[in-house]
Design a protein around this motif. Sequence first.
Motif, PDB file in Angstrom:
ATOM      1  N   ARG B 179      10.787  -0.912  -3.885  1.00  0.00           N
ATOM      2  CA  ARG B 179      10.067   0.442  -4.406  1.00  0.00           C
ATOM      3  C   ARG B 179       9.305   0.062  -5.792  1.00  0.00           C
ATOM      4  O   ARG B 179       8.244   0.557  -6.004  1.00  0.00           O
ATOM      5  CB  ARG B 179      11.223   1.393  -4.637  1.00  0.00           C
ATOM      6  CG  ARG B 179      12.082   1.889  -3.224  1.00  0.00           C
ATOM      7  CD  ARG B 179      12.520   3.180  -3.624  1.00  0.00           C
ATOM      8  NE  ARG B 179      11.898   4.276  -3.981  1.00  0.00           N
ATOM      9  CZ  ARG B 179      11.941   5.127  -4.911  1.00  0.00           C
ATOM     10  NH1 ARG B 179      12.981   5.174  -5.570  1.00  0.00           N
ATOM     11  NH2 ARG B 179      11.019   6.124  -5.037  1.00  0.00           N
ATOM     12  N   THR B 182       5.993  -1.240  -5.292  1.00  0.00           N
ATOM     13  CA  THR B 182       5.034  -0.518  -4.686  1.00  0.00           C
ATOM     14  C   THR B 182       4.583   1.000  -5.175  1.00  0.00           C
ATOM     15  O   THR B 182       3.776   1.654  -4.912  1.00  0.00           O
ATOM     16  CB  THR B 182       5.543  -0.060  -3.080  1.00  0.00           C
ATOM     17  OG1 THR B 182       6.904   0.375  -3.103  1.00  0.00           O
ATOM     18  CG2 THR B 182       5.452  -1.372  -2.354  1.00  0.00           C
ATOM     19  N   MET B 183       5.564   1.277  -6.444  1.00  0.00           N
ATOM     20  CA  MET B 183       5.469   2.455  -6.893  1.00  0.00           C
ATOM     21  C   MET B 183       4.660   2.718  -8.094  1.00  0.00           C
ATOM     22  O   MET B 183       4.046   1.642  -8.692  1.00  0.00           O
ATOM     23  CB  MET B 183       6.824   3.144  -7.260  1.00  0.00           C
ATOM     24  CG  MET B 183       7.730   2.672  -8.401  1.00  0.00           C
ATOM     25  SD  MET B 183       9.250   2.734  -8.443  1.00  0.00           S
ATOM     26  CE  MET B 183       9.316   4.807  -7.826  1.00  0.00           C
ATOM     27  N   ASP B 187       6.034   7.141 -11.717  1.00  0.00           N
ATOM     28  CA  ASP B 187       7.114   7.451 -10.773  1.00  0.00           C
ATOM     29  C   ASP B 187       8.371   6.667 -11.293  1.00  0.00           C
ATOM     30  O   ASP B 187       9.423   7.086 -11.355  1.00  0.00           O
ATOM     31  CB  ASP B 187       6.987   7.240  -9.315  1.00  0.00           C
ATOM     32  CG  ASP B 187       6.039   8.239  -8.802  1.00  0.00           C
ATOM     33  OD1 ASP B 187       5.898   9.355  -9.425  1.00  0.00           O
ATOM     34  OD2 ASP B 187       5.112   7.840  -7.828  1.00  0.00           O
ATOM     35  N   LEU B 212      -6.496   0.988 -13.058  1.00  0.00           N
ATOM     36  CA  LEU B 212      -5.551   1.807 -12.429  1.00  0.00           C
ATOM     37  C   LEU B 212      -5.212   2.671 -13.523  1.00  0.00           C
ATOM     38  O   LEU B 212      -4.944   2.249 -14.623  1.00  0.00           O
ATOM     39  CB  LEU B 212      -4.269   0.859 -11.882  1.00  0.00           C
ATOM     40  CG  LEU B 212      -4.659   0.048 -10.763  1.00  0.00           C
ATOM     41  CD1 LEU B 212      -3.347  -0.894 -10.385  1.00  0.00           C
ATOM     42  CD2 LEU B 212      -5.036   0.765  -9.246  1.00  0.00           C
ATOM     43  N   SER B 216      -1.105   5.748 -10.384  1.00  0.00           N
ATOM     44  CA  SER B 216      -1.356   4.746  -9.334  1.00  0.00           C
ATOM     45  C   SER B 216      -0.390   3.715  -8.835  1.00  0.00           C
ATOM     46  O   SER B 216       0.373   3.231  -9.439  1.00  0.00           O
ATOM     47  CB  SER B 216      -2.641   3.875  -9.626  1.00  0.00           C
ATOM     48  OG  SER B 216      -3.666   4.399 -10.016  1.00  0.00           O
ATOM     49  N   PRO B 217      -0.223   3.848  -7.436  1.00  0.00           N
ATOM     50  CA  PRO B 217       1.055   2.969  -7.062  1.00  0.00           C
ATOM     51  C   PRO B 217       0.754   1.379  -7.370  1.00  0.00           C
ATOM     52  O   PRO B 217      -0.420   1.011  -7.473  1.00  0.00           O
ATOM     53  CB  PRO B 217       0.820   3.133  -5.354  1.00  0.00           C
ATOM     54  CG  PRO B 217       0.112   4.524  -5.436  1.00  0.00           C
ATOM     55  CD  PRO B 217      -0.902   4.760  -6.505  1.00  0.00           C
ATOM     56  N   THR B 476      -3.183  -6.163  -8.189  1.00  0.00           N
ATOM     57  CA  THR B 476      -2.782  -5.402  -7.129  1.00  0.00           C
ATOM     58  C   THR B 476      -2.121  -6.042  -6.044  1.00  0.00           C
ATOM     59  O   THR B 476      -2.568  -7.158  -5.941  1.00  0.00           O
ATOM     60  CB  THR B 476      -3.817  -4.436  -6.504  1.00  0.00           C
ATOM     61  OG1 THR B 476      -5.020  -5.059  -6.254  1.00  0.00           O
ATOM     62  CG2 THR B 476      -4.199  -3.214  -7.601  1.00  0.00           C
ATOM     63  N   MET B 477      -1.424  -5.300  -5.280  1.00  0.00           N
ATOM     64  CA  MET B 477      -0.595  -6.049  -4.187  1.00  0.00           C
ATOM     65  C   MET B 477      -1.613  -6.942  -3.596  1.00  0.00           C
ATOM     66  O   MET B 477      -0.956  -7.999  -2.844  1.00  0.00           O
ATOM     67  CB  MET B 477       0.304  -5.144  -3.274  1.00  0.00           C
ATOM     68  CG  MET B 477       1.285  -4.421  -3.784  1.00  0.00           C
ATOM     69  SD  MET B 477       2.506  -5.497  -4.101  1.00  0.00           S
ATOM     70  CE  MET B 477       3.149  -5.432  -2.452  1.00  0.00           C
TER      71      MET B 477
END
Lengths: 398, 541, 514
Positions: B179, B182-183, B187, B212, B216-217, B476-477
């Motif tokens: 989590r 990715t969050m 959040d 971002l 933004s995730p 980013t991922m």
Amino acid sequence: MKSEPVHQGRIESPFYARQKALDTVNEWHQWKGYTAANELYCADTEYFAIRNSTAVFDLTPMTKYRITGPDALAYLDRLVTRDMTRIAPGRVAYAVWCDDAGQVVDDGTIFHLREGEYRLCSQERHFGWLQAATIGFDVTVTHETDEVAALAVQGPTSYSVLSNLGLAGLAELKPFSLMQVRFKGTDLMVSRTGFTGDLGYELWLDPARAEALWDALFDAGKLHGIRAIGTNALEMARIEAGFIAVYHEFLPADETVRSGRSRSPFELGLGWLVDFTKPVFNGRRALAEEWRSGYTWRLAKLDIEGNKPAHHSYVFAKEARNRGNIGFVTSAMWSPVCKKNIALATVRTPYGKPGETVWVEIFYQREMHWNREMARATVVDKPFWFPARRSATPPGRN
Amino acid sequence: MTGMRTYDVIVVGAGHNGLTTAAFLAQAGLDVVCVEKNDYIGGAAVSRNLYKDWMYSNCSYVCSLLRPEIFRALELHKHGLQITPFGGSVQFMENGDYFGTYHDPEVAYREMARFSRHDADMYKSYRADTMRQCRFIRDFLLRTAPDPTSFRPRDIRELLHIGSKFWEMGEDRMYETIRFWTMSVADYLDGYFETDVIKAAKSGSGIIGTALGVHSPGTAYVLLHHYMGEVDGNVGSWGFARGGMGAVSQAIAGAFEAAGGELRTEAGVEKILVRNGKVQGVALENGEELKARVVASAMDVKRTFLDCMDSSDVPERFHRRVENFKIRGSSGKLNIALDGLPTFPALPEGSTLMHSDMHFIDSMERMERAYDDWKAGTWSQDPYVDMVIPTLNDPTMAPPGKHFMSVFVQYCPHQIEGRRWTTAEKDAFGQTVLDQIGNYSPDFKDLILHVEVRTPQDIEDEIGITEGNIFHGELTMDQLLFNRPIPGYAQYRTPVESLYLCGSSTHPGGGVMAAPGANAAREILADLRRPNTVPENFGDD
Amino acid sequence: MTEHYDAILVGAGHNGLVCAALLAQAGKRVLVLEAASQVGGAAVTREFAEEFSVSACAHLLYQLQPEVCRDLKISPPLAAENIPTIALAEDAGHVRIAGAAVEGVAAEDARQYRRFHKRMTRFARLLRKLLVKPPPRLGTRSRRDLYALARLGLSVRSLGRDDMREFLRLIGMNIHDEVRERFASPLLRGAISLDAVLGTHLGPRSPNTVLTYLHRLAGNSGRVAVPRGGMGMVPAMLAQSARAAGADIRTGTPVRRIVVDNGRVTGVETEAGEVFHSYTVVSNADPKRTVMRLVGARHFETRFVKRIHHLRAQGNAAKVHLALDALPSIDGFSDRDYGARILVAGDEDHVERAFNPAKYGEYSSAPVIELAFPSVHDESLAPPGQHVMSAVVQYAPYALRGGWTEAARQGLFDVVIETLARYMPDLEQRVVASELLTPVDLEAEFHVTGGHWHHAELALDQFLFVRPVSGAAQYAMPLDGLFLCGAGTHPGGGVSGAAGRNAAHTILNRGKGR
């Protein structure tokens, strides 16, 4: 809007000025933001006040929460591992609470002040956790650390001292009970609780009346050897009593970073506090699984040969170190009343059962030089110190 | 005749990563030259004397990510580098209040409790949970990311290493980790805090240098990228390099030269020379050609392949991937010379917060709205700035009694609505920032002696980083670990034989960390069958 | 005297019905209790104006799983299959997308789209493998989970090196970059962007929106169908199948609470006070409603409750239903075009700009819209010659600042009509009746917390192992005998039946293969 800047430095407890007046060594430390005494004259002397007369310790920095509302009991019952329905008004419960993984967040005492109203008292702060636990309950949790001044009055003559204050009902007050009395026009709560493993009481009241209480207490105790003490003396007494302490025997589970650094109640010798007959409480599912599959650590009370305290020692199964260590000592001391070299240790299961012999590796310094010694230790079952007066009701006058 | 000289290795770009690669290679006994287009070294880790006796850390401005393993291996203290910790941050609020953080945990607690006791109590579990993620990722900084598609023993071993580090967290924490990666930072913070200004204070690190927003995730991970730094074992704390960030580059250059390396400034690379799929050397802008067995580019991946090579030098698919690699200019910078110390009336007299990171935004909504402006192709009208006055800690950067102020600004686009910045726009951008600070410091504007405004475009023009992005590519991922910079080419090697990347476009990414440079050096040494000079991670158990 | 069942389903949404049917087929005695007067939950057809009916929530069928149809031996009658998508242009230069083919764009875009579609379909197929099974647990020593994990790893590897690399890269990407890299046509970019974010609280620039796009494709390779008789036909058939297998389905029977006794579920109590007994209760309701209202938070442990509390489940899409006396005129539309799925999204930035206000609790002043005229395919929905329009309007946040007052509702409705009127100039004259369902209305009507049609935001941090929350991703809740089977669980919403099917398998496999 220019707001009041946050207070820098340490806070003074309502008992600070009185302690300061008695202080001769200027040894203070920080306890949850408060200035607290390590010792006021000499830790050993202060320790013997606990075991021999009456010791007074300022408990104000202990974290306190008030729990009220129609669901207060249901809330606490889900929060802690033990059965809170058995704790009647006027009674006090020592309790431990866990996260969902069955790992101990903290231990503390819960005072059932009156029907549906409780005070939870712990070493660490947990408002975030206690708040999260309110979801689904009609209950209010209020932080009241600074609103309640508290003193521990401990030792064989403590009953005599408090009797001199004229507190009605004191003679009948059983261990883990509390009573509300009036004292010089204010409400005073007296509980027969403590962290010393000896006869003793804790007093709770409005900080505004703190000094009046202190003065009356010392006046009443003048002939009973009353002494103010610091944390160092208390620490000795709690090890003798076999009590666990946060940051020594365990870490709050929500503060651990590495895996396997938290502990379950079973691993702290607190299995007796876990009541599986309750349908739900935090950690129940994980603890039930742990009960079935076995746990990793065991808290062992060690009676060690010789007289060199086993501070920070590794524990071994055999004298010859042909295998890895099976654990480590978390608290150690030479016990002046038992004349024993005692320690609390965290030992890997299946080791550490009462009666077992283990070995501790003691490092000690003599005139700069360090020495090492393997000492035989016996795992004991009972607290090192448990005088009959601790539980006698009415307590004897000494 | 230097033109005919053949080196073992040419390192292109004397930023901190290029210099790190060069230094480790030189220490392994290789004949290394490091070429730099500017007449000064350091890339984005520089101290520039642009106004009278002031030294500006005019790009990067704080130093905590620099790996202590590298510092130690290169003995940077012998080459003049000294990093002093500084701490704390303050968030000025529109209502005249402020939220500060303090070194003393109890004072920090009381300050948070002023807003919310819940938040104050949750901080320790926030800290523990975030540190757990830091520990997890920190182990990979000085390691080469494994290729998950590969069956080579080394990749499988590394994958198993990651897997076992992950597995040992236990079931619950594995899920939390998934989590976390990715969050959004918003959040993530919602899980701990209820106070807007506290969340705003903690979320800044989730967006600095990225394109971002706090919602933004993926921004929770970026948080980590700023937290995993350490100064003397104090994870998450920040430090100043004495003498400005140029001291970092100067020290690494010192280690490089001490190992026999050759440093050439004003030697911009026109072209990286490739023949038959193998690198040959470089052609400099002045027409000179340098030959080498190995070329390591510290330039970002786009500049390396799109500007300094022919598209025919690499496979078409690779070329397309490079084109699609995302480097987004999103941050600007103001460097300001001050005639004296500005006052911030909200703060009490003598507050330690004067020494801290200052911010002038107090809500998550304002943070996110700042991003909306950037998306629309312009700078934030109400920006998130990260402002420090290094001269309060380091007297060497300005004359006595005078000060240097460094203002990092998020967000600021590379171009305005798709075209170059005009002078008027650049002035207006600078004014936006000065006005925001001026709102909280009445005497600030009167103390200004000189202002250097740097948009991402200025940084690109001067230093060469595509879009002037501080990380040489979005974090980013899709551009991290084995995806960085290009899937299949995440181990510092490129489709061109003997051409390596060693800049922040590679794992583990940007920040003055020097890990990409060190990792690249290790791979180069392995390929050249030379003994390794690059240190391993300090363990932590 | 209470009746005992092997399993009780709370809610007869499509997932609940699929689960019930499969349990009944396995010989279990199953009771399904539904609050509404008809089955279907959010997959219902209802009259919103006299003689005009519409699928009240979900209006297009993307994803009904072939496995579900096979297991339940149903084949829902379709009024139209493989309907094309049209991205509306103000200047009649519409872009028409059918399968891998695009019209109305440059040849290069069409070529790029074919490649894009082919690749996305391939990845969607891989994703589908994940969706049709319960996610394995991490960190357990269960052989079944380890085996499932290994299978998962192998299926990713089986993509081949290049595709695997691409897949691992793509799942972290945003759709904005992906469409920018590939297509010149703004409408095509807008259409794909909208598809990626429809029903979510994400904008095209939000990372992981390629994954949400794949999720949409994963059901049935992106093929869209209109069920005959509206969406309500699907649950009706599922219910028929469940009944045939012996399940007892009772509508108009709202459940007041799920009964917990001594730490385990023992049945349910209806609003009417009737108690049904079962040691297995499967909730088709969303996770928040199930935990906080039907069971009660106090029956769970604190961290779990906290996770459910923080579950993001606030809908961001409204539905607009229009009863029309005739089809509105759309420049450049043939008769056939009216049967398409129609999108209003100028380009990817339009979608992103529409998203911005939603972050601050405001509705879009220039919304993006997915709409259809289902009556074109199905005459039963409207009087002869007349039509209904069903539109999904994005973005309309559940927690609107100031609340969904009458003025706010009118404001959004006007904005929608204004937006559509740019493409359908006579729309206002055609409207004979209308209905607006904000997420708050959807919550009230369908008992879905937050009015979110996925029951919980579909984002990577609420996906697979951690959907809805860690500790409950395998349908079994941390309360003995309680299961979830709704869209809030893996693999999420859409009328697919996958969650219900996975849940049924989990329940039937209990205690095996440890």
